[in-house]
Design a protein around this motif. Sequence first.
Motif, mmCIF file in Angstrom:
data_model
loop_
_atom_site.group_PDB
_atom_site.id
_atom_site.type_symbol
_atom_site.label_atom_id
_atom_site.label_comp_id
_atom_site.label_asym_id
_atom_site.label_seq_id
_atom_site.Cartn_x
_atom_site.Cartn_y
_atom_site.Cartn_z
ATOM 1 N N LEU A 18 0.951 -1.028 -0.004
ATOM 2 C CA LEU A 18 0.084 0.040 0.118
ATOM 3 C C LEU A 18 0.914 1.259 -0.114
ATOM 4 O O LEU A 18 0.397 2.337 -0.599
ATOM 5 C CB LEU A 18 -1.031 -0.062 1.240
ATOM 6 N N GLU A 19 2.081 1.324 0.698
ATOM 7 C CA GLU A 19 2.799 2.411 0.937
ATOM 8 C C GLU A 19 3.479 2.910 -0.750
ATOM 9 O O GLU A 19 3.842 3.981 -0.918
ATOM 10 C CB GLU A 19 4.229 1.807 1.564
ATOM 11 N N THR A 20 3.402 1.731 -1.502
ATOM 12 C CA THR A 20 4.031 2.045 -2.922
ATOM 13 C C THR A 20 2.873 2.690 -3.914
ATOM 14 O O THR A 20 3.300 3.135 -4.961
ATOM 15 C CB THR A 20 4.340 0.831 -3.635
ATOM 16 N N ILE A 21 1.816 2.660 -3.320
ATOM 17 C CA ILE A 21 0.638 3.288 -4.342
ATOM 18 C C ILE A 21 0.334 4.559 -4.043
ATOM 19 O O ILE A 21 0.167 5.063 -2.978
ATOM 20 C CB ILE A 21 -0.894 2.361 -4.146
ATOM 21 N N ASP A 22 -0.134 5.431 -5.238
ATOM 22 C CA ASP A 22 -0.586 6.862 -4.773
ATOM 23 C C ASP A 22 -2.213 6.640 -4.804
ATOM 24 O O ASP A 22 -2.873 6.336 -5.895
ATOM 25 C CB ASP A 22 -0.581 7.744 -5.982
ATOM 26 N N LEU A 23 -2.650 6.707 -3.362
ATOM 27 C CA LEU A 23 -4.167 6.316 -3.310
ATOM 28 C C LEU A 23 -4.953 7.814 -3.306
ATOM 29 O O LEU A 23 -6.361 7.395 -3.463
ATOM 30 C CB LEU A 23 -4.312 5.965 -1.678
ATOM 31 N N THR A 24 -4.453 8.733 -3.826
ATOM 32 C CA THR A 24 -5.175 10.115 -3.616
ATOM 33 C C THR A 24 -6.422 10.248 -4.503
ATOM 34 O O THR A 24 -7.522 10.347 -4.282
ATOM 35 C CB THR A 24 -4.330 11.188 -3.831
ATOM 36 N N SER A 25 -6.174 9.697 -5.922
ATOM 37 C CA SER A 25 -7.184 9.750 -6.696
ATOM 38 C C SER A 25 -8.213 8.669 -6.562
ATOM 39 O O SER A 25 -9.412 8.842 -6.601
ATOM 40 C CB SER A 25 -6.762 9.378 -8.391
ATOM 41 N N LYS A 26 -7.858 7.523 -6.130
ATOM 42 C CA LYS A 26 -8.571 6.325 -5.743
ATOM 43 C C LYS A 26 -9.608 6.595 -4.768
ATOM 44 O O LYS A 26 -10.782 6.325 -4.580
ATOM 45 C CB LYS A 26 -7.914 5.134 -5.274
ATOM 46 N N ILE A 27 -8.823 7.363 -3.723
ATOM 47 C CA ILE A 27 -9.777 7.760 -2.426
ATOM 48 C C ILE A 27 -10.825 8.923 -2.988
ATOM 49 O O ILE A 27 -12.024 8.797 -2.206
ATOM 50 C CB ILE A 27 -8.878 8.537 -1.317
ATOM 51 N N GLN A 28 -10.666 9.674 -3.711
ATOM 52 C CA GLN A 28 -11.379 10.513 -4.352
ATOM 53 C C GLN A 28 -12.664 9.835 -5.051
ATOM 54 O O GLN A 28 -13.809 10.322 -5.046
ATOM 55 C CB GLN A 28 -10.933 11.714 -5.364
ATOM 56 N N GLU A 29 -12.410 8.829 -5.607
ATOM 57 C CA GLU A 29 -13.459 8.134 -6.530
ATOM 58 C C GLU A 29 -14.305 7.355 -5.363
ATOM 59 O O GLU A 29 -15.541 7.250 -5.419
ATOM 60 C CB GLU A 29 -12.803 6.824 -7.189
ATOM 61 N N PHE A 30 -13.751 6.995 -4.241
ATOM 62 C CA PHE A 30 -14.521 6.307 -3.110
ATOM 63 C C PHE A 30 -15.535 7.113 -2.626
ATOM 64 O O PHE A 30 -16.550 6.989 -2.243
ATOM 65 C CB PHE A 30 -13.555 5.584 -2.078
ATOM 66 N N LYS A 31 -14.959 8.337 -2.509
ATOM 67 C CA LYS A 31 -15.927 9.629 -1.958
ATOM 68 C C LYS A 31 -16.954 9.953 -2.656
ATOM 69 O O LYS A 31 -18.125 9.841 -2.001
ATOM 70 C CB LYS A 31 -15.002 10.809 -1.547
ATOM 71 N N GLN A 32 -16.811 9.966 -3.912
ATOM 72 C CA GLN A 32 -17.854 10.792 -4.834
ATOM 73 C C GLN A 32 -18.767 9.169 -4.931
ATOM 74 O O GLN A 32 -20.067 9.534 -4.925
ATOM 75 C CB GLN A 32 -17.602 10.838 -6.233
ATOM 76 N N HIS A 33 -18.518 8.055 -5.042
ATOM 77 C CA HIS A 33 -19.523 6.767 -5.248
ATOM 78 C C HIS A 33 -20.233 6.911 -3.741
ATOM 79 O O HIS A 33 -21.463 6.472 -4.041
ATOM 80 C CB HIS A 33 -18.612 5.634 -5.550
ATOM 81 N N ASN A 34 -19.427 6.858 -2.787
ATOM 82 C CA ASN A 34 -20.293 6.225 -1.540
ATOM 83 C C ASN A 34 -21.183 7.455 -1.135
ATOM 84 O O ASN A 34 -22.358 7.272 -0.601
ATOM 85 C CB ASN A 34 -19.302 5.755 -0.618
ATOM 86 N N THR A 35 -20.646 8.543 -1.021
ATOM 87 C CA THR A 35 -21.508 9.591 -0.451
ATOM 88 C C THR A 35 -22.663 10.031 -1.208
ATOM 89 O O THR A 35 -23.703 10.323 -0.684
ATOM 90 C CB THR A 35 -20.624 10.971 -0.039
ATOM 91 N N ASP A 36 -22.399 10.056 -2.511
ATOM 92 C CA ASP A 36 -23.772 10.390 -3.451
ATOM 93 C C ASP A 36 -24.692 9.407 -3.346
ATOM 94 O O ASP A 36 -25.930 9.800 -3.236
ATOM 95 C CB ASP A 36 -22.943 10.182 -4.998
ATOM 96 N N LYS A 37 -24.367 8.281 -3.114
ATOM 97 C CA LYS A 37 -25.611 7.227 -2.709
ATOM 98 C C LYS A 37 -26.113 7.523 -1.783
ATOM 99 O O LYS A 37 -27.453 7.316 -1.460
ATOM 100 C CB LYS A 37 -24.896 5.799 -2.604
ATOM 101 N N GLU A 38 -25.452 7.739 -0.531
ATOM 102 C CA GLU A 38 -26.087 8.183 0.790
ATOM 103 C C GLU A 38 -27.003 9.450 0.789
ATOM 104 O O GLU A 38 -28.128 9.546 1.317
ATOM 105 C CB GLU A 38 -25.159 8.309 1.880
#
Length: 603
Positions: free
Chosen positions: A386-406
């Motif tokens: 996990l330390e080798t991966i840039d998670l920023t863009s993926k975390i943003q995708e998670f944010k949009q997908h999950n919060t929009d549904k709620e």
Amino acid sequence: MVMDGVKKRVATLYRVSTKGQLDGDDIPMQRNACRSFIEKQGNWELVEEYIEKGVSGFKVSASKRDAIQRAKEDAEKGLFDVLLVFMFDRLGRRDDETPFIVEWFINNGIEVWSVKEGQQKLEDHADRLINYIRFWQSSGESRKTSIRVNEKHSQMVEDGIYRGGLVPYGYKTVNSGVFNKKGKELLKVVIDEEEAEIVKKMYDLVLEEGYGQSRIAQYLNEKGIPSKTGKKWTSGAVNNVLRNPMYKGYMVYARGTEKEVVSKEKLEELVIIDEEKWNKVQSIREKRNPENVKNRGEESIITTTKSSLLLVGLVRCGHCGSPLCTTYNKKKYVRKDGTEYVKREAKYRCSGKAQKKVDCDGQTLYSPKKIEGVVLDELYDYLDQLETIDLTSKIQEFKQHNTDKEVKTLKKLQSEFDKVNSALVKLRDEALKIIMGESFFDAKVVNDLINQKENELRELEESINKAKLDLESKKVELSEMEELQRYIPVWREVFEKASVEKKKMMLSTVIDKIVVFRDRVEITFKISLNRFLVNEGSHSNNDALPTELMPQTNMDELSMLYYIQMTGGLQSFFINRFRYRRGQCLRWSEWRNTVRQLTAFDR
């Protein structure tokens, strides 16, 4: 019907809205007035008294007022002929309910009298109209008083002004230098630094150690730390501290009710707990709510950190789905000098099989060393990746997908709430028409429909509150992902130095669940590497690859290299699952290390 010359049996009802209106433990003014009125009638005799001490006739429905219900039961039994009150508003102040109560008694052969207003009859439409208007006025007066008080308190809270009363633990009042119209100096709320440190400790105990409110109360009492009143802490007092938004800088009025008002602006001078931490604590406690635990099925939730075993709350039996809990085995050992001693060892136990709740073909007991060792090895390897991966863009995708549904769910519920509320308003209007003789609808039918819509509103309100909590939970989950991204480099070091309780809470932010079988262990991480590592079109869920694509334990190195090339490279090959067979642990990290040697792969 009472025969001439026969005395009428009278029941009286006395009510005050607050216990502060009681004279000692009695309501003497109403009692004396009613008794005097009975004596003047000549042929009346008092047979029963119904007393309500501190019961609001506006806020409390008649269905929840014991005195009214007992009076109705006694009326059905024919125990009295007249119901007497000091004033009719003692029966209630609800315009959508109290007129029907009066009508019920009259329809059941009971005369309804008031000392001040005389007898209420229902012989024609005019009587019905008077009956309704009387309680409409009482209801209006109660509403106006309530509205004035609520608006005043609400406005003060919205403006961040102290309303008076006992301040929450962690705060104190000081003179403000401002005087009211009567010349009295007003007080203002400030942080009590000594108590504020205890508040911070309480939130830390939940967030970092997984303590519940009872355990925190015990901790504080053992430390000799008194509550605001100088007494010992109770779980309820701790609960109030852990739920109060004032600690994140927002004053609140009527907390926990439908009238709850929170100050519009954060008052930075009152912040003891930062908002992100406060929200995380609410999320943890909400997940532990027994009702929510029951409704979440097989989802793993750490409900307590008391167990000495590291994975309790996260680990389940792969054969029946039951949680693995803690049990203790006692074994006798013999020292070199021949003396015996007993050692108590904790084990993981399948709760379903042990209690015979389900048909389980798995083991009853599992060794902590075996399970915890394998899980931690794989966890550390997972964090390395996990330390080798840039998670920023993926975390943003998670944010949009999950919060929009709620958010969509919440909007839908609020829309339904508005529809039901609109229908309720129309029904209440129809009830007024019935009383005035302008409607063909049956009064009982309309009243039943009103009750039905009120129940629907309450249910929708509960659903809306739950949806708000779910949305907040998603935000907390996102916050945990962002925090994990920041602390990955030092996570292992902090973890190894932490207490068992803190280790459990740290694991709960990374691992979603652990499933143990006789021959393998499966881990599901909250952030799936597959989501980030698998190529487009490959398996991107949190499950292991299909069995036919899984590398076999007897695969030689060249075959393994060929397999990796055919399945899209090392990244597609690496997933967050592992297996152990016959006590031999087979981890993907071992496959990867071999591949690195073969391919000169340099991470």
